[in-house]
Scaffold this motif. Structure first.
Motif, PDB file in Angstrom:
ATOM      1  N   LEU A 188       1.021  -1.073  -0.068  1.00  0.00           N
ATOM      2  CA  LEU A 188       0.081  -0.094   0.159  1.00  0.00           C
ATOM      3  C   LEU A 188       0.909   1.204   0.151  1.00  0.00           C
ATOM      4  O   LEU A 188       0.640   2.284  -0.834  1.00  0.00           O
ATOM      5  CB  LEU A 188      -0.969   0.036   1.296  1.00  0.00           C
ATOM      6  N   LEU A 189       2.002   1.229   0.776  1.00  0.00           N
ATOM      7  CA  LEU A 189       2.702   2.368   0.857  1.00  0.00           C
ATOM      8  C   LEU A 189       3.411   2.617  -0.338  1.00  0.00           C
ATOM      9  O   LEU A 189       3.807   3.790  -0.894  1.00  0.00           O
ATOM     10  CB  LEU A 189       3.733   2.408   2.008  1.00  0.00           C
ATOM     11  N   THR A 190       4.000   1.593  -1.008  1.00  0.00           N
ATOM     12  CA  THR A 190       4.672   1.544  -2.448  1.00  0.00           C
ATOM     13  C   THR A 190       3.867   2.185  -3.380  1.00  0.00           C
ATOM     14  O   THR A 190       4.041   3.083  -4.123  1.00  0.00           O
ATOM     15  CB  THR A 190       4.910   0.140  -2.753  1.00  0.00           C
ATOM     16  N   ASP A 191       2.505   1.614  -3.377  1.00  0.00           N
ATOM     17  CA  ASP A 191       1.569   2.065  -4.273  1.00  0.00           C
ATOM     18  C   ASP A 191       1.139   3.646  -4.268  1.00  0.00           C
ATOM     19  O   ASP A 191       1.578   4.430  -5.162  1.00  0.00           O
ATOM     20  CB  ASP A 191       0.185   1.592  -4.405  1.00  0.00           C
ATOM     21  N   THR A 192       1.136   4.297  -3.068  1.00  0.00           N
ATOM     22  CA  THR A 192       1.052   5.546  -2.525  1.00  0.00           C
ATOM     23  C   THR A 192       2.247   6.359  -2.885  1.00  0.00           C
ATOM     24  O   THR A 192       2.106   7.351  -3.624  1.00  0.00           O
ATOM     25  CB  THR A 192       0.451   5.532  -1.096  1.00  0.00           C
ATOM     26  N   PHE A 193       3.176   6.049  -2.658  1.00  0.00           N
ATOM     27  CA  PHE A 193       4.342   6.979  -2.888  1.00  0.00           C
ATOM     28  C   PHE A 193       4.942   7.036  -4.459  1.00  0.00           C
ATOM     29  O   PHE A 193       5.078   8.058  -5.035  1.00  0.00           O
ATOM     30  CB  PHE A 193       5.559   6.497  -2.025  1.00  0.00           C
ATOM     31  N   TYR A 194       4.683   5.786  -4.875  1.00  0.00           N
ATOM     32  CA  TYR A 194       5.048   5.656  -6.395  1.00  0.00           C
ATOM     33  C   TYR A 194       3.939   6.554  -7.061  1.00  0.00           C
ATOM     34  O   TYR A 194       4.270   7.143  -7.968  1.00  0.00           O
ATOM     35  CB  TYR A 194       4.924   4.294  -6.784  1.00  0.00           C
ATOM     36  N   THR A 195       2.775   6.650  -7.009  1.00  0.00           N
ATOM     37  CA  THR A 195       1.802   7.221  -7.484  1.00  0.00           C
ATOM     38  C   THR A 195       2.083   8.774  -7.158  1.00  0.00           C
ATOM     39  O   THR A 195       1.814   9.350  -8.184  1.00  0.00           O
ATOM     40  CB  THR A 195       0.249   6.777  -7.115  1.00  0.00           C
ATOM     41  N   ILE A 196       2.179   9.197  -5.986  1.00  0.00           N
ATOM     42  CA  ILE A 196       2.399  10.515  -5.774  1.00  0.00           C
ATOM     43  C   ILE A 196       3.854  10.975  -6.606  1.00  0.00           C
ATOM     44  O   ILE A 196       3.610  12.149  -7.206  1.00  0.00           O
ATOM     45  CB  ILE A 196       2.775  10.842  -4.255  1.00  0.00           C
TER      46      ILE A 196
ATOM     47  N   SER B 165       3.246  11.995 -15.015  1.00  0.00           N
ATOM     48  CA  SER B 165       3.130  10.486 -15.602  1.00  0.00           C
ATOM     49  C   SER B 165       1.656   9.748 -15.175  1.00  0.00           C
ATOM     50  O   SER B 165       1.513   8.880 -15.791  1.00  0.00           O
ATOM     51  CB  SER B 165       4.454   9.673 -15.549  1.00  0.00           C
ATOM     52  N   ALA B 166       1.234  10.366 -13.963  1.00  0.00           N
ATOM     53  CA  ALA B 166       0.049   9.942 -13.505  1.00  0.00           C
ATOM     54  C   ALA B 166      -0.805  10.988 -13.138  1.00  0.00           C
ATOM     55  O   ALA B 166      -0.408  12.005 -12.842  1.00  0.00           O
ATOM     56  CB  ALA B 166       0.292   8.762 -12.264  1.00  0.00           C
ATOM     57  N   SER B 167      -2.258  10.900 -12.916  1.00  0.00           N
ATOM     58  CA  SER B 167      -2.963  11.945 -12.413  1.00  0.00           C
ATOM     59  C   SER B 167      -2.927  11.906 -10.885  1.00  0.00           C
ATOM     60  O   SER B 167      -2.636  11.052 -10.249  1.00  0.00           O
ATOM     61  CB  SER B 167      -4.532  11.810 -12.829  1.00  0.00           C
ATOM     62  N   ILE B 168      -3.267  13.065 -10.280  1.00  0.00           N
ATOM     63  CA  ILE B 168      -3.318  13.141  -8.863  1.00  0.00           C
ATOM     64  C   ILE B 168      -4.856  13.780  -8.747  1.00  0.00           C
ATOM     65  O   ILE B 168      -5.346  14.941  -9.262  1.00  0.00           O
ATOM     66  CB  ILE B 168      -2.419  14.451  -8.209  1.00  0.00           C
ATOM     67  N   GLY B 169      -5.452  13.001  -8.249  1.00  0.00           N
ATOM     68  CA  GLY B 169      -7.101  13.116  -8.315  1.00  0.00           C
ATOM     69  C   GLY B 169      -7.557  12.806  -9.654  1.00  0.00           C
ATOM     70  O   GLY B 169      -7.281  11.983 -10.372  1.00  0.00           O
ATOM     71  N   THR B 170      -7.917  13.991 -10.109  1.00  0.00           N
ATOM     72  CA  THR B 170      -8.625  14.066 -11.678  1.00  0.00           C
ATOM     73  C   THR B 170      -7.847  14.994 -12.491  1.00  0.00           C
ATOM     74  O   THR B 170      -8.105  15.116 -13.670  1.00  0.00           O
ATOM     75  CB  THR B 170      -9.968  14.576 -11.763  1.00  0.00           C
ATOM     76  N   THR B 171      -6.492  15.327 -11.953  1.00  0.00           N
ATOM     77  CA  THR B 171      -5.782  16.317 -12.783  1.00  0.00           C
ATOM     78  C   THR B 171      -4.315  15.447 -13.353  1.00  0.00           C
ATOM     79  O   THR B 171      -3.903  15.056 -12.207  1.00  0.00           O
ATOM     80  CB  THR B 171      -5.532  17.364 -12.281  1.00  0.00           C
ATOM     81  N   GLN B 172      -4.056  15.605 -14.326  1.00  0.00           N
ATOM     82  CA  GLN B 172      -2.675  15.197 -14.612  1.00  0.00           C
ATOM     83  C   GLN B 172      -1.755  16.141 -15.350  1.00  0.00           C
ATOM     84  O   GLN B 172      -2.191  16.718 -16.283  1.00  0.00           O
ATOM     85  CB  GLN B 172      -2.564  13.819 -15.615  1.00  0.00           C
ATOM     86  N   GLU B 173      -0.839  16.881 -14.736  1.00  0.00           N
ATOM     87  CA  GLU B 173       0.068  17.608 -15.285  1.00  0.00           C
ATOM     88  C   GLU B 173       1.417  17.399 -14.571  1.00  0.00           C
ATOM     89  O   GLU B 173       1.494  16.792 -13.639  1.00  0.00           O
ATOM     90  CB  GLU B 173      -0.569  19.248 -14.908  1.00  0.00           C
ATOM     91  N   SER B 174       2.318  17.870 -15.206  1.00  0.00           N
ATOM     92  CA  SER B 174       3.768  17.904 -14.535  1.00  0.00           C
ATOM     93  C   SER B 174       4.106  18.991 -13.736  1.00  0.00           C
ATOM     94  O   SER B 174       3.572  20.079 -13.849  1.00  0.00           O
ATOM     95  CB  SER B 174       4.701  17.620 -15.511  1.00  0.00           C
ATOM     96  N   PHE B 175       4.881  19.050 -12.763  1.00  0.00           N
ATOM     97  CA  PHE B 175       5.461  20.129 -11.848  1.00  0.00           C
ATOM     98  C   PHE B 175       6.614  20.259 -11.889  1.00  0.00           C
ATOM     99  O   PHE B 175       7.419  19.191 -12.009  1.00  0.00           O
ATOM    100  CB  PHE B 175       4.928  19.733 -10.527  1.00  0.00           C
TER     101      PHE B 175
ATOM    102  N   GLY C   3       9.062  14.491 -15.803  1.00  0.00           N
ATOM    103  CA  GLY C   3       9.819  13.593 -16.501  1.00  0.00           C
ATOM    104  C   GLY C   3      11.041  13.107 -15.932  1.00  0.00           C
ATOM    105  O   GLY C   3      11.488  12.100 -16.692  1.00  0.00           O
ATOM    106  N   ASP C   4      11.551  13.679 -14.891  1.00  0.00           N
ATOM    107  CA  ASP C   4      12.687  13.155 -14.364  1.00  0.00           C
ATOM    108  C   ASP C   4      12.638  12.403 -13.256  1.00  0.00           C
ATOM    109  O   ASP C   4      13.732  11.602 -12.901  1.00  0.00           O
ATOM    110  CB  ASP C   4      13.560  14.243 -13.669  1.00  0.00           C
ATOM    111  N   LEU C   5      11.451  11.819 -12.909  1.00  0.00           N
ATOM    112  CA  LEU C   5      11.410  11.195 -11.487  1.00  0.00           C
ATOM    113  C   LEU C   5      10.914   9.653 -11.778  1.00  0.00           C
ATOM    114  O   LEU C   5      11.144   8.820 -11.057  1.00  0.00           O
ATOM    115  CB  LEU C   5      10.227  11.452 -10.523  1.00  0.00           C
ATOM    116  N   GLU C   6      10.211   9.603 -13.018  1.00  0.00           N
ATOM    117  CA  GLU C   6       9.347   8.160 -13.103  1.00  0.00           C
ATOM    118  C   GLU C   6      10.476   7.130 -13.270  1.00  0.00           C
ATOM    119  O   GLU C   6      10.103   5.969 -12.673  1.00  0.00           O
ATOM    120  CB  GLU C   6       8.821   8.047 -14.604  1.00  0.00           C
ATOM    121  N   GLY C   7      11.607   7.237 -13.704  1.00  0.00           N
ATOM    122  CA  GLY C   7      12.584   6.130 -13.859  1.00  0.00           C
ATOM    123  C   GLY C   7      13.134   5.670 -12.639  1.00  0.00           C
ATOM    124  O   GLY C   7      13.345   4.477 -12.257  1.00  0.00           O
ATOM    125  N   TYR C   8      13.756   6.854 -11.845  1.00  0.00           N
ATOM    126  CA  TYR C   8      14.030   6.571 -10.482  1.00  0.00           C
ATOM    127  C   TYR C   8      13.032   5.900  -9.440  1.00  0.00           C
ATOM    128  O   TYR C   8      13.120   5.181  -8.790  1.00  0.00           O
ATOM    129  CB  TYR C   8      14.698   8.016  -9.757  1.00  0.00           C
TER     130      TYR C   8
END
Length: 108
Positions: free
Chosen positions: A56-64, A71-81, A95-100
């Motif tokens: 659960l923690l892995t899914d949560t932190f990875y999704t954040i 690369s994924a939405s936060i709630g209903t919005t998907q944009e990069s920060f 685009g810098d975080l997904e691979g790591y």
């Protein structure tokens, strides 16, 4: 701080939360560890619950992290920060975080 260090710190925080959730020896136990102890689980049940909480923690932190990366939405919005440290140094511009994040959270 680099993008990799940023992700690594999220991973370390996940590990700290997991550890404190199952630590019954600490002087100042977390509310979660107290509630888990109250369940009076045997060793096998405790390990199964620990795996569930870890996933659960892995899914949560990875999704954040992927949400911050665009690369994924936060709630209903998907944009990069763009992420900056306290001294206004750029940590990630999207685009810098997904691979790591994948390496740290799923490359175990």
């Amino acid at each position: 701080m680099s993008s990799e260090e940023f992700v690594k710190n999220f991973y370390l925080e996940k590990q700290n939360i997991l550890h404190s959730s199952f630590d019954n020896q600490a002087e100042h136990r977390s509310a979660t560890s107290i509630k888990i102890k109250e369940l009076e689980l045997n060793e096998i049940q405790t390990e199964k619950l620990k795996k569930i909480v870890s996933d659960l923690l892995t899914d949560t932190f990875y999704t954040i992290l992927l949400g911050l990366d665009g690369s994924a939405s936060i709630g209903t919005t998907q944009e990069s920060f763009k992420i900056y440290d306290e001294e206004h140094n750029l940590i990630s511009e999207g685009g810098d975080l997904e691979g790591y994040a994948y390496d740290y959270f799923h490359g175990e």
